[in-house]
Write a protein that holds these residues in place. Structure first.
Motif, PDB file in Angstrom:
ATOM      1  N   LYS A  18       0.632  -1.273   0.026  1.00 64.35           N
ATOM      2  CA  LYS A  18      -0.077   0.145  -0.030  1.00 64.35           C
ATOM      3  C   LYS A  18       0.888   1.223   0.014  1.00 64.35           C
ATOM      4  O   LYS A  18       0.590   2.139  -0.904  1.00 64.35           O
ATOM      5  CB  LYS A  18      -0.832   0.141   1.266  1.00 64.35           C
ATOM      6  N   THR A  19       1.802   1.248   0.886  1.00 62.10           N
ATOM      7  CA  THR A  19       2.775   2.497   0.879  1.00 62.10           C
ATOM      8  C   THR A  19       3.438   2.783  -0.356  1.00 62.10           C
ATOM      9  O   THR A  19       3.398   3.504  -1.223  1.00 62.10           O
ATOM     10  CB  THR A  19       3.976   2.079   2.009  1.00 62.10           C
ATOM     11  N   GLU A  20       3.843   1.571  -1.295  1.00 63.47           N
ATOM     12  CA  GLU A  20       4.598   1.637  -2.350  1.00 63.47           C
ATOM     13  C   GLU A  20       3.671   2.283  -3.565  1.00 63.47           C
ATOM     14  O   GLU A  20       3.895   3.029  -4.170  1.00 63.47           O
ATOM     15  CB  GLU A  20       5.300   0.447  -2.745  1.00 63.47           C
ATOM     16  N   GLU A  21       2.265   1.925  -3.556  1.00 60.02           N
ATOM     17  CA  GLU A  21       1.486   2.226  -4.339  1.00 60.02           C
ATOM     18  C   GLU A  21       1.125   3.659  -4.131  1.00 60.02           C
ATOM     19  O   GLU A  21       0.988   4.443  -5.036  1.00 60.02           O
ATOM     20  CB  GLU A  21       0.027   1.176  -4.426  1.00 60.02           C
ATOM     21  N   GLN A  22       1.088   4.003  -2.914  1.00 57.86           N
ATOM     22  CA  GLN A  22       0.663   5.329  -2.569  1.00 57.86           C
ATOM     23  C   GLN A  22       1.808   6.514  -3.015  1.00 57.86           C
ATOM     24  O   GLN A  22       1.732   7.472  -3.483  1.00 57.86           O
ATOM     25  CB  GLN A  22       0.157   5.684  -1.173  1.00 57.86           C
ATOM     26  N   LEU A  23       2.989   5.925  -2.794  1.00 54.30           N
ATOM     27  CA  LEU A  23       4.369   6.530  -3.161  1.00 54.30           C
ATOM     28  C   LEU A  23       4.381   6.871  -4.674  1.00 54.30           C
ATOM     29  O   LEU A  23       4.693   7.941  -5.274  1.00 54.30           O
ATOM     30  CB  LEU A  23       5.619   6.097  -2.514  1.00 54.30           C
ATOM     31  N   LYS A  24       4.074   5.860  -5.409  1.00 54.73           N
ATOM     32  CA  LYS A  24       4.130   5.662  -6.997  1.00 54.73           C
ATOM     33  C   LYS A  24       3.014   6.611  -7.441  1.00 54.73           C
ATOM     34  O   LYS A  24       3.345   7.582  -8.154  1.00 54.73           O
ATOM     35  CB  LYS A  24       3.840   4.466  -7.363  1.00 54.73           C
ATOM     36  N   SER A  25       1.974   6.889  -6.683  1.00 52.21           N
ATOM     37  CA  SER A  25       0.860   7.487  -7.302  1.00 52.21           C
ATOM     38  C   SER A  25       1.058   9.029  -6.954  1.00 52.21           C
ATOM     39  O   SER A  25       0.577   9.856  -7.903  1.00 52.21           O
ATOM     40  CB  SER A  25      -0.632   7.140  -6.528  1.00 52.21           C
ATOM     41  N   SER A  26       1.855   9.216  -6.036  1.00 48.94           N
ATOM     42  CA  SER A  26       1.822  10.487  -5.655  1.00 48.94           C
ATOM     43  C   SER A  26       3.129  11.244  -6.406  1.00 48.94           C
ATOM     44  O   SER A  26       2.855  12.296  -6.708  1.00 48.94           O
ATOM     45  CB  SER A  26       2.468  10.982  -4.186  1.00 48.94           C
ATOM     46  N   LYS A  27       3.950  10.483  -6.840  1.00 51.20           N
ATOM     47  CA  LYS A  27       4.992  10.710  -7.810  1.00 51.20           C
ATOM     48  C   LYS A  27       4.562  10.995  -9.176  1.00 51.20           C
ATOM     49  O   LYS A  27       4.874  12.009  -9.851  1.00 51.20           O
ATOM     50  CB  LYS A  27       5.881   9.647  -7.851  1.00 51.20           C
ATOM     51  N   GLU A  28       3.551  10.191  -9.536  1.00 54.47           N
ATOM     52  CA  GLU A  28       2.925  10.445 -10.727  1.00 54.47           C
ATOM     53  C   GLU A  28       2.057  11.639 -10.820  1.00 54.47           C
ATOM     54  O   GLU A  28       1.925  12.371 -12.101  1.00 54.47           O
ATOM     55  CB  GLU A  28       1.957   9.176 -11.250  1.00 54.47           C
TER      56      GLU A  28
END
Length: 120
Positions: free
Chosen positions: A108-118
């Motif tokens: 979940k953390t990795e997905e959220q970080l990826k989403s916020s970078k995008e």
């Protein structure tokens, strides 16, 4: 450094579990336990294992017998007691649950970080 302290705590927390997993295979010499833990980079020095084995013996989770080694000097070989077998089974369930939860949180953390970078 705080990261080193946390890593040491994590390592210590799983060390007893890993030792019991090795012992679950059958009779084992302390040197075999040490070799595997060194190979897996779970310990840096062997001296930590002997107090751990004695603590497990005092808790009736492990027993040992003296046997003659090829060198002629007697050696202890360790094995789990029935109580140790029951304990490792319970620890397996706990480990599995902790591992699954930690993986889900990390994902979940990795997905959220990826989403916020995008979004940037």
């Amino acid at each position: 450094m705080i990261a080193e302290k946390i890593k040491a705590q994590l390592r210590t927390g799983v060390l007893e579990y890993c030792v019991m997993q090795i012992l679950r295979r059958g009779e084992v010499y302390a040197s075999d336990i040490i070799d595997e833990l060194l190979e897996e980079d779970l310990i840096k020095v062997e001296g930590i294992i002997y107090p751990l084995l004695m603590r497990l013996k005092q808790e009736n989770l492990v027993q040992y017998e003296w046997t003659e080694a090829q060198s002629g000097l007697p050696k202890k070989h360790y094995q789990l007691t029935d109580s140790g077998e029951n304990t490792i089974k319970a620890l397996d369930e706990t480990w599995s649950g902790i591992n699954k939860s930690a993986r889900r949180i990390k994902k979940k953390t990795e997905e959220q970080l990826k989403s916020s970078k995008e979004e940037k």
